[in-house]
Design an enzyme around this catalytic site. Structure first.
Site, PDB file in Angstrom:
ATOM      1  N   ASP A  74       0.732  -1.348  -0.104  1.00  0.00           N
ATOM      2  CA  ASP A  74       0.140  -0.084  -0.146  1.00  0.00           C
ATOM      3  C   ASP A  74       1.030   1.460   0.022  1.00  0.00           C
ATOM      4  OD1 ASP A  74      -1.647  -2.255   0.529  1.00  0.00           O
ATOM      5  OD2 ASP A  74      -2.521  -1.170   2.302  1.00  0.00           O
ATOM      6  N   GLU A  91     -11.348  -2.089   3.979  1.00  0.00           N
ATOM      7  CA  GLU A  91      -9.848  -1.356   4.257  1.00  0.00           C
ATOM      8  C   GLU A  91      -9.586  -0.285   3.459  1.00  0.00           C
ATOM      9  OE1 GLU A  91      -6.647  -4.580   4.711  1.00  0.00           O
ATOM     10  OE2 GLU A  91      -6.560  -4.588   2.460  1.00  0.00           O
ATOM     11  N   GLN A 114       4.113   0.623   2.456  1.00  0.00           N
ATOM     12  CA  GLN A 114       4.237  -0.679   3.065  1.00  0.00           C
ATOM     13  C   GLN A 114       5.397  -1.568   2.471  1.00  0.00           C
ATOM     14  OE1 GLN A 114       1.314  -1.927   5.839  1.00  0.00           O
ATOM     15  NE2 GLN A 114       2.474   0.173   5.878  1.00  0.00           N
ATOM     16  N   PHE A 116       1.330  -0.394   9.756  1.00  0.00           N
ATOM     17  CA  PHE A 116       0.300  -0.367   8.892  1.00  0.00           C
ATOM     18  C   PHE A 116       0.347   0.672   8.076  1.00  0.00           C
ATOM     19  CE2 PHE A 116      -1.947  -4.910   9.563  1.00  0.00           C
ATOM     20  CZ  PHE A 116      -0.805  -5.611   9.404  1.00  0.00           C
ATOM     21  N   ARG A 128      -7.843  -0.165  10.865  1.00  0.00           N
ATOM     22  CA  ARG A 128      -6.802   0.410  10.622  1.00  0.00           C
ATOM     23  C   ARG A 128      -7.043   1.520   9.399  1.00  0.00           C
ATOM     24  NH1 ARG A 128      -6.981  -5.197   9.093  1.00  0.00           N
ATOM     25  NH2 ARG A 128      -7.396  -5.722   6.693  1.00  0.00           N
ATOM     26  N   ASP A 129      -5.857   1.796   8.985  1.00  0.00           N
ATOM     27  CA  ASP A 129      -5.742   2.621   7.400  1.00  0.00           C
ATOM     28  C   ASP A 129      -6.416   3.910   7.783  1.00  0.00           C
ATOM     29  OD1 ASP A 129      -5.011  -0.076   6.663  1.00  0.00           O
ATOM     30  OD2 ASP A 129      -6.797  -0.437   5.927  1.00  0.00           O
TER      31      ASP A 129
END
Length: 436
Positions: free
Chosen positions: A120, A292, A136, A176, A244-245
């Site tokens: 990502d 996500e 990432q 992350f 997340r994210d």
């Protein structure tokens, strides 16, 4: 268990990598007079006792802050593995970008890491004439693991330079995905030109952090994005164990920072903060097939603003946003024609331009790197069946290069870049792969 002590005299330690061999844990521990403290641990393919020990490449880990101190390296590997660990003075060397056949086949316009695995795009922010691309990153293998943040920059969205890895896993978990923006409001007592980055600290990835849940945390840079400083300020506690994210942006109308993030399943959350210190949950909602890596995008035509949420698979959802909640209109579209692009993110601070970069899920068999970034695309609007839809076109900076390396098939444009084929048709984009 094998141990090796190193008195740190240089900026990096270099670790041999035997791709496709079994992963083993490498612990890096700082030794004090009467105590030890773990700095980090990595899952590294260390090879084994049998056969000839020939590393596929070396990965480098920054130890600048430990100069003059002793580090203890531990792992269940062979003595040969530890004998090959050494200290060096630079993150990248000419040999990382040699002129072998492998390098000649490297994509020219789709960013790839010198070595290792990427996925990502993270922290996309434009500042002082520089486009920052964080991503990432696993420097220690060509497979997913050890999620860190790599870093590359460009002044023209065509030519990219990879820099030092800016964040490694720590006691809070793996690093992350997340987003970046400029601290124009001077929050947290930091200068207004500070680059700010929200990311997910993902617990439960390894035994070291197995008791940690995923939290959203902040890092910042005072040197133009070269180094990132993690802070305990502005932490968003866990909503769901793997939430997340975080994508963060400033909403001018309601004078607040907005964070949208994935919660679980098809559920997402919107949070608000006026100062980046305290966040309040504003909305939880579901999007059909959404999963996500969300982004919230506002595109403007002559008369009004149009809001969309995008998710990792390239689905996008038109709706309305008032600074507190997103009202989806119930329709779902896709930016792509296949599942090769993933986890796209748009740049912040680009003065009215909306520039998107996806991760391209491709393998490069026999090479020292896996994964690539898509060429940057500029988003626009078109009207189809009385509904506003998103268009994607190569950024204007790339247009001449795009035309040089492309050809037409009926109403489609095919762009070829050393192993990656991008096909543009109408307002959608498809990415495919051919065997070089």
């Amino acid at each position: 268990m094998v141990e090796k002590k190193l008195l740190i005299t240089k900026d990096y330690i270099e670790v041999p990598v035997m791709t496709e061999s079994e992963l083993m844990t490498l612990e890096i521990i700082q030794q004090e007079k009467n105590s030890q403290s773990k700095i980090c641990e990595f899952q590294v393919p260390m090879g084994n006792e049998a056969g000839v020990f020939m590393p596929d490449y070396f990965a480098r880990f920054s130890v600048k802050e430990y100069k003059g101190k002793t580090l203890l390296l531990k792992g269940c590997a062979s003595e040969r593995f530890f004998d090959m660990i050494r200290q060096v003075d630079c993150e990248f060397e000419q040999s990382d970008f040699d002129f072998s056949k492998e390098e000649q086949l490297r994509p020219k316009y789709h960013f790839t890491a010198a070595k290792g695995w990427i996925n990502d795009p993270n922290g996309l922010v434009y500042s002082d004439g520089v486009y920052h691309l964080y991503f990432q990153y696993n420097p220690f293998d060509t497979r997913w693991e050890n999620m860190s943040w790599g870093h590359a920059t460009s002044c023209d969205l065509i030519h990219w330079t990879q820099h030092e890895t800016v964040m490694y896993p720590d006691e809070n978990g793996y690093m992350f995905s997340g987003s970046g923006f400029v601290n124009k409001n001077g929050c947290l007592g930091l200068p207004e030109d500070t680059l700010m980055f929200y990311y997910t600290a993902a617990g439960k990835c390894r035994p070291w952090t197995t008791k940690r849940l995923s939290t959203q945390r902040l890092a910042y840079s005072l040197d133009g994005g070269k180094t990132l400083i993690k802070t305990d300020k502005g932490v968003v506690p866990t909503i769901s164990h793997e939430n997340r994210d975080p994508k963060v942006f400033w909403h001018e109308k309601t004078k607040a920072y907005i964070m949208i993030m994935w919660v679980e399943g098809n559920e997402f959350a919107i949070l608000r903060s006026e100062n980046l210190e305290k966040w309040e949950l504003s909305q939880k909602f579901e999007l059909e097939d959404g999963f996500e890596c969300p982004d919230m995008i506002c595109l403007q035509d002559k008369d009004s603003m149009h809001w969309f949420i995008t998710t990792a698979d390239g689905y996008y959802y038109p709706g309305e946003f008032d600074g507190y909640s997103f009202k989806w209109n119930g329709k779902k579209h896709c930016l792509y024609m296949n599942k090769v692009p993933y986890a796209a993110q748009t740049y912040s601070n680009t003065d009215g331009r909306t520039i998107l970069v996806p991760w391209i899920r491709v393998n490069f068999p026999g090479r020292k790197y896996t994964g690539a970034m898509g060429v940057p695309r500029e988003l626009g609007l078109t009207k189809i069946d009385n509904e506003f839809r998103i268009t994607l076109k190569p950024v204007k900076e790339l247009q001449s290069e795009f035309e040089k390396h492309s050809f037409k098939i009926k109403d489609m444009t095919v762009f070829v870049d050393n192993g990656i084929v991008e096909v543009t048709a109408d307002c959608d984009t498809m990415l495919g792969v051919y065997d070089v």
